[in-house]
Motif scaffolding. Structure first.
Motif, PDB file in Angstrom:
ATOM      1  N   PHE A   1      -4.265  17.448   1.934  1.00 25.44           N
ATOM      2  CA  PHE A   1      -3.932  16.099   2.351  1.00 25.44           C
ATOM      3  C   PHE A   1      -4.987  15.138   1.834  1.00 25.44           C
ATOM      4  O   PHE A   1      -6.090  15.529   1.480  1.00 25.44           O
ATOM      5  CB  PHE A   1      -3.775  15.992   3.872  1.00 25.44           C
ATOM      6  CG  PHE A   1      -5.032  16.232   4.646  1.00 25.44           C
ATOM      7  CD1 PHE A   1      -5.875  15.182   4.979  1.00 25.44           C
ATOM      8  CD2 PHE A   1      -5.386  17.511   5.047  1.00 25.44           C
ATOM      9  CE1 PHE A   1      -7.034  15.394   5.697  1.00 25.44           C
ATOM     10  CE2 PHE A   1      -6.547  17.744   5.759  1.00 25.44           C
ATOM     11  CZ  PHE A   1      -7.372  16.688   6.083  1.00 25.44           C
ATOM     12  N   SER A   2      -4.606  13.873   1.776  1.00 26.03           N
ATOM     13  CA  SER A   2      -5.558  12.860   1.352  1.00 26.03           C
ATOM     14  C   SER A   2      -5.452  11.649   2.269  1.00 26.03           C
ATOM     15  O   SER A   2      -4.408  11.377   2.857  1.00 26.03           O
ATOM     16  CB  SER A   2      -5.325  12.454  -0.108  1.00 26.03           C
ATOM     17  OG  SER A   2      -4.065  11.842  -0.257  1.00 26.03           O
ATOM     18  N   VAL A   3      -6.567  10.967   2.362  1.00 25.94           N
ATOM     19  CA  VAL A   3      -6.668   9.717   3.109  1.00 25.94           C
ATOM     20  C   VAL A   3      -7.326   8.725   2.167  1.00 25.94           C
ATOM     21  O   VAL A   3      -8.344   9.037   1.546  1.00 25.94           O
ATOM     22  CB  VAL A   3      -7.515   9.889   4.385  1.00 25.94           C
ATOM     23  CG1 VAL A   3      -7.664   8.564   5.116  1.00 25.94           C
ATOM     24  CG2 VAL A   3      -6.912  10.947   5.289  1.00 25.94           C
ATOM     25  N   GLU A   4      -6.729   7.550   2.039  1.00 24.86           N
ATOM     26  CA  GLU A   4      -7.229   6.556   1.105  1.00 24.86           C
ATOM     27  C   GLU A   4      -7.380   5.210   1.796  1.00 24.86           C
ATOM     28  O   GLU A   4      -6.669   4.910   2.746  1.00 24.86           O
ATOM     29  CB  GLU A   4      -6.271   6.365  -0.084  1.00 24.86           C
ATOM     30  CG  GLU A   4      -5.918   7.628  -0.828  1.00 24.86           C
ATOM     31  CD  GLU A   4      -4.718   8.369  -0.245  1.00 24.86           C
ATOM     32  OE1 GLU A   4      -4.553   9.555  -0.565  1.00 24.86           O
ATOM     33  OE2 GLU A   4      -3.961   7.767   0.558  1.00 24.86           O
ATOM     34  N   VAL A   5      -8.294   4.414   1.281  1.00 22.59           N
ATOM     35  CA  VAL A   5      -8.414   3.017   1.694  1.00 22.59           C
ATOM     36  C   VAL A   5      -7.928   2.181   0.518  1.00 22.59           C
ATOM     37  O   VAL A   5      -8.445   2.305  -0.601  1.00 22.59           O
ATOM     38  CB  VAL A   5      -9.867   2.646   2.052  1.00 22.59           C
ATOM     39  CG1 VAL A   5      -9.975   1.154   2.340  1.00 22.59           C
ATOM     40  CG2 VAL A   5     -10.346   3.473   3.235  1.00 22.59           C
TER      41      VAL A   5
ATOM     42  N   ILE B   1     -11.089   3.756  -1.991  1.00 27.33           N
ATOM     43  CA  ILE B   1     -11.664   5.046  -1.598  1.00 27.33           C
ATOM     44  C   ILE B   1     -10.520   6.043  -1.495  1.00 27.33           C
ATOM     45  O   ILE B   1      -9.465   5.737  -0.944  1.00 27.33           O
ATOM     46  CB  ILE B   1     -12.383   4.955  -0.235  1.00 27.33           C
ATOM     47  CG1 ILE B   1     -13.508   3.917  -0.291  1.00 27.33           C
ATOM     48  CG2 ILE B   1     -12.914   6.318   0.185  1.00 27.33           C
ATOM     49  CD1 ILE B   1     -14.116   3.620   1.065  1.00 27.33           C
ATOM     50  N   ASP B   2     -10.750   7.245  -2.013  1.00 25.00           N
ATOM     51  CA  ASP B   2      -9.733   8.303  -1.980  1.00 25.00           C
ATOM     52  C   ASP B   2     -10.429   9.608  -1.626  1.00 25.00           C
ATOM     53  O   ASP B   2     -11.304  10.066  -2.358  1.00 25.00           O
ATOM     54  CB  ASP B   2      -9.055   8.407  -3.353  1.00 25.00           C
ATOM     55  CG  ASP B   2      -7.896   9.385  -3.392  1.00 25.00           C
ATOM     56  OD1 ASP B   2      -7.671  10.105  -2.402  1.00 25.00           O
ATOM     57  OD2 ASP B   2      -7.228   9.431  -4.437  1.00 25.00           O
TER      58      ASP B   2
ATOM     59  N   PRO C   1       0.805  -1.225   0.000  1.00 26.03           N
ATOM     60  CA  PRO C   1       0.000   0.000   0.000  1.00 26.03           C
ATOM     61  C   PRO C   1       0.837   1.273   0.000  1.00 26.03           C
ATOM     62  O   PRO C   1       0.449   2.282  -0.596  1.00 26.03           O
ATOM     63  CB  PRO C   1      -0.856  -0.120   1.261  1.00 26.03           C
ATOM     64  CG  PRO C   1      -0.279  -1.224   2.061  1.00 26.03           C
ATOM     65  CD  PRO C   1       0.509  -2.083   1.142  1.00 26.03           C
ATOM     66  N   GLU C   2       2.010   1.212   0.618  1.00 26.77           N
ATOM     67  CA  GLU C   2       2.858   2.411   0.646  1.00 26.77           C
ATOM     68  C   GLU C   2       3.437   2.754  -0.724  1.00 26.77           C
ATOM     69  O   GLU C   2       3.962   3.853  -0.921  1.00 26.77           O
ATOM     70  CB  GLU C   2       3.965   2.286   1.690  1.00 26.77           C
ATOM     71  CG  GLU C   2       4.781   1.038   1.607  1.00 26.77           C
ATOM     72  CD  GLU C   2       4.252  -0.118   2.459  1.00 26.77           C
ATOM     73  OE1 GLU C   2       5.076  -0.974   2.820  1.00 26.77           O
ATOM     74  OE2 GLU C   2       3.046  -0.179   2.757  1.00 26.77           O
ATOM     75  N   ASP C   3       3.346   1.871  -1.698  1.00 29.01           N
ATOM     76  CA  ASP C   3       3.818   2.158  -3.061  1.00 29.01           C
ATOM     77  C   ASP C   3       2.867   3.076  -3.831  1.00 29.01           C
ATOM     78  O   ASP C   3       3.277   3.733  -4.783  1.00 29.01           O
ATOM     79  CB  ASP C   3       3.956   0.859  -3.877  1.00 29.01           C
ATOM     80  CG  ASP C   3       5.007  -0.088  -3.344  1.00 29.01           C
ATOM     81  OD1 ASP C   3       5.881   0.356  -2.564  1.00 29.01           O
ATOM     82  OD2 ASP C   3       4.946  -1.278  -3.702  1.00 29.01           O
ATOM     83  N   LEU C   4       1.596   3.101  -3.436  1.00 31.95           N
ATOM     84  CA  LEU C   4       0.595   3.814  -4.224  1.00 31.95           C
ATOM     85  C   LEU C   4       0.890   5.311  -4.368  1.00 31.95           C
ATOM     86  O   LEU C   4       0.783   5.855  -5.465  1.00 31.95           O
ATOM     87  CB  LEU C   4      -0.798   3.593  -3.634  1.00 31.95           C
ATOM     88  CG  LEU C   4      -1.364   2.195  -3.856  1.00 31.95           C
ATOM     89  CD1 LEU C   4      -2.509   1.909  -2.885  1.00 31.95           C
ATOM     90  CD2 LEU C   4      -1.819   2.032  -5.299  1.00 31.95           C
ATOM     91  N   ALA C   5       1.283   5.988  -3.300  1.00 34.34           N
ATOM     92  CA  ALA C   5       1.531   7.431  -3.369  1.00 34.34           C
ATOM     93  C   ALA C   5       2.693   7.751  -4.310  1.00 34.34           C
ATOM     94  O   ALA C   5       2.619   8.699  -5.093  1.00 34.34           O
ATOM     95  CB  ALA C   5       1.793   8.008  -1.985  1.00 34.34           C
ATOM     96  N   ALA C   6       3.764   6.980  -4.254  1.00 41.76           N
ATOM     97  CA  ALA C   6       4.907   7.224  -5.138  1.00 41.76           C
ATOM     98  C   ALA C   6       4.525   6.979  -6.596  1.00 41.76           C
ATOM     99  O   ALA C   6       4.917   7.743  -7.486  1.00 41.76           O
ATOM    100  CB  ALA C   6       6.087   6.346  -4.748  1.00 41.76           C
TER     101      ALA C   6
ATOM    102  N   ALA D   1      -5.767  -1.377   3.967  1.00 37.87           N
ATOM    103  CA  ALA D   1      -4.801  -0.414   4.492  1.00 37.87           C
ATOM    104  C   ALA D   1      -5.345   0.993   4.315  1.00 37.87           C
ATOM    105  O   ALA D   1      -6.020   1.296   3.331  1.00 37.87           O
ATOM    106  CB  ALA D   1      -3.464  -0.543   3.769  1.00 37.87           C
ATOM    107  N   MET D   2      -5.051   1.856   5.287  1.00 36.72           N
ATOM    108  CA  MET D   2      -5.373   3.263   5.171  1.00 36.72           C
ATOM    109  C   MET D   2      -4.065   3.984   4.878  1.00 36.72           C
ATOM    110  O   MET D   2      -3.091   3.852   5.629  1.00 36.72           O
ATOM    111  CB  MET D   2      -6.008   3.790   6.450  1.00 36.72           C
ATOM    112  CG  MET D   2      -6.476   5.225   6.327  1.00 36.72           C
ATOM    113  SD  MET D   2      -7.380   5.779   7.795  1.00 36.72           S
ATOM    114  CE  MET D   2      -8.878   4.834   7.596  1.00 36.72           C
TER     115      MET D   2
END
Length: 121
Positions: A94-98, A111-112, A12-17, A83-84
């Protein structure tokens, strides 16, 4: 760039990059590929559901903006295959995603929620 050459999110931590790299490349389809087919994206007053609406949102955004600074991304909160994820931009948005783990072990956002930066002044 085709779906076959795009790197998937293995965690999940790969998504932002991946988002940041694809946004700066102007890759609308690459951004859409980070979401599940029925994902929901909320940004300000816009709510986009599914790939077609998310594609329209990003096509419009990329037509108006071309520079996406790297966000600050705290570690995600994980519970099994969910994962959030979080991202904070230098401008205060800022953003919060599921994110959800897919059957093949990759991760996609379901969800974003983007909270736009407060107006200056």
């Amino acid at each position: 760039m085709t779906d076959h050459t795009r790197e998937p999110a293995r965690a999940p931590e790969d998504l932002a990059a991946l988002f940041n790299r694809r946004a700066n490349a102007g890759d609308v389809e690459g951004l859409v590929a980070l979401y599940e087919p029925d994902a929901v994206l909320a940004a300000g007053r816009v709510v986009a559901t599914g790939h077609a609406e998310i594609r329209t949102f990003y096509a419009d955004l990329l037509a108006r903006k071309s520079d996406f600074p790297a966000p600050e991304t705290p570690p995600p909160l994980r519970n099994g295959g969910l994962a959030m994820t979080f991202a904070r931009l230098p401008n205060g948005a800022f953003s919060v995603e599921v994110a959800r783990e897919q059957p093949d072990g990759t991760w996609l956002w379901a969800i974003d929620q983007l909270k736009l930066a407060p107006p200056k002044g």
